[in-house]
Write an enzyme that holds these catalytic residues in place. Structure first.
Site, short mmCIF file in Angstrom:
data_model
loop_
_atom_site.label_atom_id
_atom_site.label_comp_id
_atom_site.label_asym_id
_atom_site.label_seq_id
_atom_site.Cartn_x
_atom_site.Cartn_y
_atom_site.Cartn_z
N LYS A 116 0.86 -1.18 0.00
CA LYS A 116 0.00 0.00 0.00
C LYS A 116 0.89 1.23 0.00
CE LYS A 116 -3.68 1.99 2.83
NZ LYS A 116 -3.02 3.29 2.91
N LYS A 321 -2.52 -2.75 7.83
CA LYS A 321 -1.55 -1.67 8.08
C LYS A 321 -0.58 -2.05 9.18
CE LYS A 321 -2.99 2.66 7.03
NZ LYS A 321 -3.66 3.93 7.31
N CYS A 415 16.40 36.86 18.32
CA CYS A 415 17.04 35.90 17.43
C CYS A 415 18.22 35.25 18.16
CB CYS A 415 17.53 36.61 16.18
SG CYS A 415 18.60 35.60 15.16
N CYS A 418 21.57 36.82 16.47
CA CYS A 418 21.97 38.22 16.43
C CYS A 418 21.28 39.05 17.50
CB CYS A 418 21.69 38.83 15.07
SG CYS A 418 19.94 39.09 14.77
ZN LIG Z 1 19.08 37.17 13.63
#
Ligand SMILES: [Zn+2]
Length: 678
Positions: A116, A321, A415, A418
């Site tokens: 399948k 299955k 972030c 940064c």
């Molecule tokens: Zn960044």
């Protein structure tokens, strides 16, 4: 009319390409290399470009044709597409067999068994041997017309193979093949890797990705993804061939060029079927597609009729299955990855655990919505699954085992690379770092810029990019071209030396001369890949032409819709985008697309032409190629810059717009006259 040599060569090439597709997809016995195949395709494309009048819709070059749709048309299936009952246990399989035996009242019977495929079910309709309709299953009664998309899948023949010998029976007038579209694992993996490199979110698993791909309104996107197809059933077939079993019908399908599973097998009894199921439990990892079980069907077609169907599913068929492979382990922490467009993806760091034969140390959490849905926290015991998926995923949390010291996973406000603030994107699913100077993004974008399909600068691997950015040698793309002046600093980098520095500088200098299409592909304009970049470069010729284009002018490029136009326009008119381009121009990067070699008269030179409605003598792609060959531009929508509109049968709103704008409207005969064809 006498056949020209080009005409017979075109016919020969088409025949060869179809034969090689058949060998590759149906017989799984390719006799030429991919490169040889590409050479045949390239020759055919070249000849058809020179002789647009010889292009036919079923040519192998016309798989990607047509324009993006605004929505899919709904179609009713000639025979409903039923679903199949599932079971996970051998006991239920034997129960199914007892019902079959009872239903057939003592007749002997056999089963056919087939892995399948975990894909997306579709129906293909051929009339007089030609593919006329492809539709999704939908609710079983009605589905979406996805013919344009299905045509791009090379495993799906556009034309069925005629009988090879006189004694062979003809192809029926109507053949409906039903089967699964799927993404072969190797290709899927490569595609996901490319997306990851490009900083785009990856797909969770091949089945979802296939479903998402078939829903694309633009067939070019589908064509770029290498989906495949295998038939496992049938709808209407008229006249029905003289076969009594599925087994024999499959042999016909194969002869007609429709791919069927290479693994289908007969079993004389349920014991043999169960044995086969157990064998498959071990073999399935070696397949080139994801499979989650086997389908067991009564082989004789008349016995299927006797057994009939319930309201939902056939009584002669069941799917066994396999339980998905799953492991339980501890989520130790979450890290955040930053992609080239600033997308921040959460990744789970796991206590290493063995799953489907490999040690898993991390798993995707996809996005913050997914984290909310799962309700997962750091320190939780989680279940990880890998059922056909390449990337293991966290699928559930063992809440009973939750300790007191678990910690919620908060989207980072800054972030991780940064430290600038992060924002949610428009639909709120992804978090992004929007600092254009974010080193993580700059690194990703630089890698992409130097990639093989972009500026093709050899020798710029991830390690070098890290050094160039970390040492302050490169802040933006143009800095690459200023490295010449900083050769000493370059040589001083780890594992560099004078020779490799000079090789690198040579490769960078060489890339300056690339055509505009490569530069556009390299700039990281959202949603602009290699193909769109080429279309833009050819249409506008120079970066200045492109920058001068307004939203309407951008949409005149065939295949560019409002969304894409906005993305391009936005990039080119924001300060950051303009600076990037100006700095690259200043260091001498080429901003022009070389003109294609043209031959013969150019009656449409400098003309922008729009075609609407159905023409009698040309297909859509044909007429576009013809206009291009004769020096004109085939545009997708009418604007003040349109020189004239060619109107065929059932013209659309473009005709109204032409009238409103008082653009000249001509019919097909006049078009042929102007093209010098009459
Ligand atoms: Zn960044």
């Amino acid at each position: 009319m006498k056949k020209t040599s080009a005409e017979s060569r075109i016919a020969e090439l088409r025949e060869q390409i179809r034969e090689h597709d058949h060998r590759y997809y149906v017989l799984a016995e390719p006799t030429i290399s991919d490169q040889q195949y590409d050479e045949l395709s390239a020759e055919l494309q070249r000849l058809e470009a020179e002789h647009p009048e010889l292009v036919t819709p079923d040519s192998p070059t016309q798989r990607v044709a047509g324009t993006p749709l605004s929505e899919f048309r709904q179609v009713t299936h000639s025979v409903p597409m039923l679903s199949v009952d599932n079971t996970y246990s051998e006991g239920e399989l034997r129960e199914f067999d007892r019902r079959v035996a009872k239903g057939l009242g003592g007749e002997t019977y056999q089963y056919v068994i087939d892995p399948k495929i975990d894909g997306v079910a579709i129906s293909l309709r051929y009339e007089k041997g030609r593919l006329v309709l492809a539709a999704t299953r939908g609710d079983g009664e009605r589905g979406d017309d996805i013919t344009q998309n299905a045509r791009t899948i090379r495993a799906i023949p556009l034309q069925l193979k005629p009988p090879q010998r006189l004694a062979d029976p003809p192809v029926p007038d109507v053949v409906e093949a039903r089967g699964e579209v799927f993404w072969p694992l190797k290709d899927f993996q490569a595609f996901n890797e490319a997306r990851a490199t490009a900083g785009e979110p990856v797909f969770a698993n091949p089945r979802n990705a296939t479903a998402g791909t078939l829903k694309q309104l633009d067939p070019r996107i589908v064509g770029e993804r290498r989906l495949s197809f295998t038939a496992h059933g049938f709808g209407e077939i008229e006249p029905f061939p003289k076969v009594e079993t599925q087994y024999d019908l499959w042999r016909r399908f194969r002869a007609w060029g429709i791919p069927v599973s290479r693994y289908f097998q007969r079993a004389d009894s349920i014991d043999a079927a169960v044995e086969f199921v157990h064998q498959w439990g071990k073999r399935r990892d070696g397949l080139d597609y994801a499979t989650d079980g086997l389908v067991i069907k009564v082989d004789r077609l008349d016995q299927r009729d006797t057994l009939g169907t319930t309201s939902r599913s056939p009584r002669w068929c069941i799917a066994f299955k396999f339980a998905a492979e799953r492991a339980r382990t501890k989520l130790e922490s979450v890290r955040f990855q930053v992609g080239k467009l600033g997308t921040i993806t959460p990744v789970a760091n796991l206590k290493p655990v063995l799953l489907a034969g490999t040690t898993v140390k991390s798993a995707s959490l996809h996005n913050f919505d997914q984290i909310d849905r799962l309700g997962v926290k750091v320190g939780d015991m989680v279940f990880v699954e890998k059922a056909g998926e390449i990337i293991p995923q966290v699928v559930a949390v063992d809440l009973d085992a939750r300790g007191p010291d678990v910690q919620g996973i908060r989207p980072p406000r800054k972030c991780p690379e940064c430290e600038s603030e992060t924002v949610r994107d428009e639909n709120g699913v992804f978090l992004r770092c929007v600092n254009p100077a974010c080193p993580a993004q700059i690194k990703e974008r630089l890698r992409y810029f130097c990639g093989r399909d972009q500026m093709d600068i050899e020798g710029v691997g991830p390690a070098l990019v890290d050094q160039l950015v970390d040492q302050g040698l490169v802040h933006e793309f143009a800095d690459l071209y200023r490295l010449e002046e900083r050769r000493d600093e370059l040589i001083a980098l780890e594992r560099m030396g004078a020779k490799s520095a000079d090789n690198l500088l040579g490769a960078i200098a060489k890339s300056k001369a690339h055509p505009l299409a490569r530069l556009l592909a390299a700039l990281n304009i959202p949603h602009v890949g290699v193909n769109t970049a080429a279309l833009l470069a050819e249409h506008f010729g120079t970066i200045d032409g492109l920058m001068a284009a307004d939203m309407d002018a951008l949409q005149e490029v065939e295949g560019i819709g409002p969304e894409l136009a906005e993305s391009i326009h936005g990039f080119l008119h924001r300060k950051a985008g303009q600076q990037t381009i100006e700095h690259l121009r200043a260091v001498g990067v080429n901003m022009k697309q070389p003109k294609r070699q043209t031959a013969g008269p150019q009656p449409f030179a400098g003309k922008t032409i729009v075609v609407t409605g159905t023409l009698e003598r040309f297909g859509r792609k044909e007429v576009q190629d013809l206009i291009a060959k004769l020096g004109g531009k085939a545009a997708g929508s009418v604007s003040g810059k349109t020189d004239f509109v060619v109107v065929g049968a059932d013209p659309g709103s473009k005709l109204d717009k032409a009238r409103t704008l008082k653009v000249e409207v001509i019919d097909e005969n006049e078009f042929c006259r102007r093209a010098g064809l009459t």
